[in-house]
Motif scaffolding. Structure first.
Motif, PDB file in Angstrom:
ATOM      1  N   HIS A 120       1.666 -19.231   5.600  1.00 55.91           N
ATOM      2  CA  HIS A 120       2.319 -19.091   4.300  1.00 55.91           C
ATOM      3  C   HIS A 120       3.810 -19.321   4.472  1.00 55.91           C
ATOM      4  CE1 HIS A 120       3.561 -17.650   0.395  1.00 55.91           C
ATOM      5  NE2 HIS A 120       4.340 -16.753   0.952  1.00 55.91           N
ATOM      6  N   LEU A 121       4.372 -20.145   3.609  1.00 56.23           N
ATOM      7  CA  LEU A 121       5.826 -20.369   3.636  1.00 56.23           C
ATOM      8  C   LEU A 121       6.482 -19.617   2.486  1.00 56.23           C
ATOM      9  CD1 LEU A 121       8.411 -21.763   4.655  1.00 56.23           C
ATOM     10  CD2 LEU A 121       7.825 -23.715   3.188  1.00 56.23           C
ATOM     11  N   ASP A 122       7.367 -18.704   2.835  1.00 56.12           N
ATOM     12  CA  ASP A 122       8.232 -18.094   1.823  1.00 56.12           C
ATOM     13  C   ASP A 122       9.313 -19.135   1.547  1.00 56.12           C
ATOM     14  OD1 ASP A 122      10.364 -15.113   1.607  1.00 56.12           O
ATOM     15  OD2 ASP A 122      10.097 -16.859   0.305  1.00 56.12           O
ATOM     16  N   GLY A 123       9.028 -19.949   0.559  1.00 54.07           N
ATOM     17  CA  GLY A 123       9.931 -21.052   0.219  1.00 54.07           C
ATOM     18  C   GLY A 123      10.790 -20.738  -0.978  1.00 54.07           C
ATOM     19  N   ALA A 124      11.249 -19.485  -1.041  1.00 50.22           N
ATOM     20  CA  ALA A 124      12.125 -19.091  -2.157  1.00 50.22           C
ATOM     21  C   ALA A 124      13.218 -20.143  -2.367  1.00 50.22           C
ATOM     22  CB  ALA A 124      12.753 -17.730  -1.879  1.00 50.22           C
ATOM     23  N   ARG A 125      13.761 -20.683  -1.283  1.00 55.03           N
ATOM     24  CA  ARG A 125      14.822 -21.710  -1.360  1.00 55.03           C
ATOM     25  C   ARG A 125      14.405 -22.976  -0.606  1.00 55.03           C
ATOM     26  NH1 ARG A 125      17.172 -16.777  -0.460  1.00 55.03           N
ATOM     27  NH2 ARG A 125      18.471 -15.968  -2.169  1.00 55.03           N
ATOM     28  N   VAL A 126      13.141 -23.330  -0.662  1.00 53.82           N
ATOM     29  CA  VAL A 126      12.657 -24.519   0.060  1.00 53.82           C
ATOM     30  C   VAL A 126      13.303 -25.796  -0.480  1.00 53.82           C
ATOM     31  CG1 VAL A 126      10.608 -24.971  -1.388  1.00 53.82           C
ATOM     32  CG2 VAL A 126      10.612 -25.626   1.050  1.00 53.82           C
ATOM     33  N   PHE A 127      13.653 -25.801  -1.766  1.00 54.63           N
ATOM     34  CA  PHE A 127      14.324 -26.996  -2.289  1.00 54.63           C
ATOM     35  C   PHE A 127      15.743 -27.111  -1.750  1.00 54.63           C
ATOM     36  CE2 PHE A 127      11.001 -28.688  -4.702  1.00 54.63           C
ATOM     37  CZ  PHE A 127      10.361 -27.692  -5.415  1.00 54.63           C
ATOM     38  N   ASN A 128      16.375 -25.970  -1.449  1.00 55.14           N
ATOM     39  CA  ASN A 128      17.680 -26.040  -0.779  1.00 55.14           C
ATOM     40  C   ASN A 128      17.520 -26.696   0.592  1.00 55.14           C
ATOM     41  OD1 ASN A 128      17.903 -23.431  -2.630  1.00 55.14           O
ATOM     42  ND2 ASN A 128      20.016 -24.118  -2.224  1.00 55.14           N
ATOM     43  N   ALA A 129      16.449 -26.340   1.295  1.00 55.84           N
ATOM     44  CA  ALA A 129      16.206 -26.955   2.609  1.00 55.84           C
ATOM     45  C   ALA A 129      15.944 -28.447   2.460  1.00 55.84           C
ATOM     46  CB  ALA A 129      15.022 -26.269   3.292  1.00 55.84           C
TER      47      ALA A 129
END
Ligand code: TLP
Length: 346
Positions: free
Chosen positions: A171-180
């Motif tokens: 599971h990826l906690d991608g709260a800010r995955v778009f920032n990455a």
């Protein structure tokens, strides 16, 4: 910009713009528990597409999205491998234990990602009655406690491959995955392809007022929807909220680069004045700096507020600043001046 105080505590403070408010007011809605809200369905489909997943579920918060992922992937007494500095382990009220009886298997994530060695060490022999069976690997990208550090798909890949080899879901906690994705110039789909589920926040840098999307394959999302209902998260005419999320995903992803540029420029100005900034590799929209030893955090917060800036305090002598779309580029110099003045007044 007639603002008396610039709020850099977090990118969670962003408020819906006029375009979002219009979309919210005009949203076509239905009962989302019956899966009949067209705006929620549209948002879920767009989120799934952007992450390259089959389906997605609209949830009230990033914490709820992560919790539902933990409850869907893990049964009582099973283990989830989590970073010692991760949000899931430190800032979600222990929901995995309190509501799921899931055992956190803690590994070092000082660089933003655990090592494959530490992951291997957490996957103990489940046939041994003493050991907890690891069922899930949780990653976080960008990594909040490492300074909003972005990890590349290449950096995540060995961990995801090893997890799969050991029979764990990821599971990826991608709260800010778009920032990455924006910071590293990669398509968010490449992160989605590496993991079984990913939670993305609409309500942080993307500027929506509320909500996250939990993305995965159809089977996972159907089970996740059941967990959302059990948690009381089934919403009725939620299209009013989903409409803002659609504006966020359609037009607020690429502009995250502006937030990263604001953070870069603010870092430069603060470093030039001698503040003790942490070096953050692959930085995005966060700045961390150390205060002189023995500084009373609340005193510094008050000094900053008196100078018109709100700051966050993740640890005793560490200040966090987060740039976001409600902080205009032209305010960065003012913010730098105010922070330097507050440090000098300590
Ligand atoms: C990586 C990550 N994953 C999940 C969440 C939870 O999202 P919400 O529950 O606040 O929507 C957060 C929120 N982070 C907030 C912040 O940074 O100000 C606070 C610390 O909770 C997060 O940073």
């Amino acid at each position: 910009w007639d603002v008396s105080v610039w709020d850099l505590r977090s990118d969670t403070v962003t408020k819906p713009c006029d375009e979002m408010r219009r979309a919210m007011a005009e949203a076509v809605v239905g009962d989302d528990v019956y899966e009949e809200d067209p705006t929620v369905r549209e948002l879920e489909a767009l989120g799934a597409r952007l992450l390259g997943k089959e389906a997605a579920l609209f949830v009230a918060s990033g914490t709820m999205g992560n919790l539902i992922a933990l409850l869907t992937h893990c049964g009582r007494g099973q283990g989830a491998v989590v970073g010692a500095r991760s949000h899931i382990y430190n800032y979600e009220g222990g929901g995995m234990a309190a509501l799921g009886g899931v055992m956190p298997l803690v590994v070092d994530d000082g660089t933003g990602l655990p090592s494959t060695e530490d992951l291997l060490g957490a996957c103990r022999d489940a046939s041994n009655v003493h050991f907890v069976e690891a069922r899930l690997l949780c990653l976080e990208n960008t990594h909040n406690a490492s300074g909003g550090r972005a990890a590349s798909p290449e950096a995540m890949e060995p961990l995801c491959a090893l997890a799969r080899e050991k029979g764990l879901s990821v599971h990826l906690d991608g709260a800010r995955v778009f920032n990455a994705a924006v910071a590293l110039g990669v398509d968010a789909c490449r992160y989605g392809a590496l993991v079984d589920s990913v939670q993305i926040c609409l309500s942080k840098g993307l500027g929506a007022p509320v909500g996250s999307l939990l993305c995965g394959d159809g089977t996972f999302v159907r089970e996740a929807r059941k967990w959302r209902k059990r948690l009381g998260g089934g919403m009725r005419q939620a299209g009013v909220l989903a409409a803002a999320g659609l504006v966020a995903l359609r037009s607020r992803i690429d502009r995250l680069a502006e937030d990263h540029e604001k953070a870069r420029r603010l870092s430069l100005l603060l470093r030039r004045e001698g503040l003790d900034l942490l070096d953050i590799p692959d930085a995005t929209n966060m700045i961390y700096f150390r205060l002189p030893r023995g500084t009373e955090p609340h005193r510094f917060v008050d000094l900053c507020r008196n100078e018109g800036v709100l700051v966050g305090f993740p640890a005793r002598d560490l200040v966090r600043l987060v740039t976001h779309l409600d902080l205009p580029e032209e305010a960065v110099d003012d913010v730098a001046r105010s922070l330097v003045k507050a440090v000098r007044a300590l």
